[in-house]
Design a protein around this motif. Structure first.
Motif, PDB file in Angstrom:
ATOM      1  N   THR A  48      35.527  30.858  42.280  1.00 55.48           N
ATOM      2  CA  THR A  48      35.075  32.159  41.796  1.00 55.48           C
ATOM      3  C   THR A  48      35.292  33.206  42.874  1.00 55.48           C
ATOM      4  O   THR A  48      34.787  33.077  43.993  1.00 55.48           O
ATOM      5  CB  THR A  48      33.585  32.105  41.411  1.00 55.48           C
ATOM      6  OG1 THR A  48      33.422  31.104  40.397  1.00 55.48           O
ATOM      7  CG2 THR A  48      33.099  33.448  40.898  1.00 55.48           C
ATOM      8  N   LEU A  49      36.041  34.243  42.525  1.00 53.58           N
ATOM      9  CA  LEU A  49      36.326  35.344  43.445  1.00 53.58           C
ATOM     10  C   LEU A  49      35.381  36.519  43.229  1.00 53.58           C
ATOM     11  O   LEU A  49      35.142  37.313  44.126  1.00 53.58           O
ATOM     12  CB  LEU A  49      37.767  35.816  43.285  1.00 53.58           C
ATOM     13  CG  LEU A  49      38.847  34.755  43.504  1.00 53.58           C
ATOM     14  CD1 LEU A  49      40.222  35.332  43.198  1.00 53.58           C
ATOM     15  CD2 LEU A  49      38.781  34.218  44.920  1.00 53.58           C
ATOM     16  N   GLY A  50      34.887  36.651  42.030  1.00 50.70           N
ATOM     17  CA  GLY A  50      34.012  37.760  41.675  1.00 50.70           C
ATOM     18  C   GLY A  50      33.754  37.742  40.193  1.00 50.70           C
ATOM     19  O   GLY A  50      34.086  36.787  39.501  1.00 50.70           O
ATOM     20  N   GLU A  70      37.224  43.480  47.906  1.00 49.00           N
ATOM     21  CA  GLU A  70      37.870  44.769  48.184  1.00 49.00           C
ATOM     22  C   GLU A  70      39.327  44.781  47.730  1.00 49.00           C
ATOM     23  O   GLU A  70      39.802  45.750  47.138  1.00 49.00           O
ATOM     24  CB  GLU A  70      37.773  45.076  49.685  1.00 49.00           C
ATOM     25  CG  GLU A  70      38.232  46.454  50.062  1.00 49.00           C
ATOM     26  CD  GLU A  70      37.295  47.559  49.621  1.00 49.00           C
ATOM     27  OE1 GLU A  70      37.790  48.647  49.251  1.00 49.00           O
ATOM     28  OE2 GLU A  70      36.066  47.339  49.656  1.00 49.00           O
ATOM     29  N   ALA A  71      40.058  43.700  47.982  1.00 48.85           N
ATOM     30  CA  ALA A  71      41.484  43.636  47.652  1.00 48.85           C
ATOM     31  C   ALA A  71      41.753  43.701  46.150  1.00 48.85           C
ATOM     32  O   ALA A  71      42.868  44.035  45.742  1.00 48.85           O
ATOM     33  CB  ALA A  71      42.096  42.358  48.228  1.00 48.85           C
ATOM     34  N   GLY A  74      40.319  48.747  42.199  1.00 45.60           N
ATOM     35  CA  GLY A  74      41.290  49.789  41.886  1.00 45.60           C
ATOM     36  C   GLY A  74      42.493  49.301  41.108  1.00 45.60           C
ATOM     37  O   GLY A  74      43.471  50.032  40.961  1.00 45.60           O
ATOM     38  N   GLN A  75      42.435  48.088  40.579  1.00 47.99           N
ATOM     39  CA  GLN A  75      43.556  47.516  39.829  1.00 47.99           C
ATOM     40  C   GLN A  75      43.225  47.291  38.365  1.00 47.99           C
ATOM     41  O   GLN A  75      43.993  46.676  37.637  1.00 47.99           O
ATOM     42  CB  GLN A  75      43.977  46.193  40.474  1.00 47.99           C
ATOM     43  CG  GLN A  75      44.405  46.338  41.912  1.00 47.99           C
ATOM     44  CD  GLN A  75      44.660  44.988  42.560  1.00 47.99           C
ATOM     45  OE1 GLN A  75      44.909  43.983  41.881  1.00 47.99           O
ATOM     46  NE2 GLN A  75      44.600  44.952  43.883  1.00 47.99           N
ATOM     47  N   GLY A  76      42.039  47.739  37.933  1.00 38.11           N
ATOM     48  CA  GLY A  76      41.652  47.591  36.541  1.00 38.11           C
ATOM     49  C   GLY A  76      40.875  46.319  36.234  1.00 38.11           C
ATOM     50  O   GLY A  76      40.455  46.119  35.100  1.00 38.11           O
ATOM     51  N   THR A  77      40.681  45.466  37.226  1.00 35.06           N
ATOM     52  CA  THR A  77      39.969  44.202  36.989  1.00 35.06           C
ATOM     53  C   THR A  77      38.522  44.461  36.602  1.00 35.06           C
ATOM     54  O   THR A  77      38.006  43.836  35.668  1.00 35.06           O
ATOM     55  CB  THR A  77      40.050  43.293  38.225  1.00 35.06           C
ATOM     56  OG1 THR A  77      41.423  43.115  38.579  1.00 35.06           O
ATOM     57  CG2 THR A  77      39.408  41.940  37.956  1.00 35.06           C
ATOM     58  N   GLY A  78      37.840  45.371  37.303  1.00 33.01           N
ATOM     59  CA  GLY A  78      36.452  45.697  36.963  1.00 33.01           C
ATOM     60  C   GLY A  78      36.333  46.243  35.554  1.00 33.01           C
ATOM     61  O   GLY A  78      35.412  45.883  34.814  1.00 33.01           O
TER      62      GLY A  78
END
Length: 153
Positions: A48-50, A70-71, A74-78
């Motif tokens: 699990t990364l998040g 952090e990485a 800003g990529q739309g994952t959230g």
């Protein structure tokens, strides 16, 4: 007798929780059914990364935890995680989603997703604030919605 403790036992916590649940069930005429929820981001090895963790109760999905490394920001994952949460909440027939976030975390993120700020407690922690948000799925605003004020801390 009132006894103070820095470390209540699981049994002590459960005794207080059971009393609250019984009172709430009697007051609302509805049994509080709780169903766990998670939308997790995993790596190729299954670690699990998040992701988001919460539960549904009283007709709402509560997002208790949401974190991405952090990485991955800003990529739309959230946004995809929150879209999955909303889809699951709708599938469960819930009224909406609610959550809290600190001023230094993600209030703007939730506002962009259509969440309305319900309240703010300033200086929690000192110099910052905690904000409560809700997103109702019907046309009406969340009950008790506060007028949005600029400035997060």
């Amino acid at each position: 007798m009132i006894q103070l403790s820095d470390d209540p036992t699981p049994e002590e916590r459960q005794a207080v929780l059971d009393a609250i649940v019984a009172f709430n069930d009697a007051a609302t005429g509805a049994k509080a059914e709780t169903q766990a929820f998670s939308a997790l981001v995993k790596d190729e090895e299954g670690r699990t990364l998040g992701g988001a963790i919460g539960y549904s109760r009283h007709g709402w999905l509560y997002i208790e935890l949401l974190h991405l490394p952090e990485a991955m920001r800003g990529q739309g994952t959230g946004t995809r995680i929150m879209e999955a949460a909303e889809a699951e909440a709708r599938r469960r027939g819930l009224l909406g989603i609610h959550l809290d976030t600190f001023s230094f975390q993600a209030p703007g993120f939730y506002e962009r997703l259509g969440f309305a700020r319900m309240g703010t407690l300033r200086d929690h922690p000192p110099g910052h604030a905690i904000h409560w948000y809700a997103k109702r799925f019907d046309a009406g605003p969340p009950s008790g919605e506060a007028k949005h004020h600029s400035g997060d801390a």
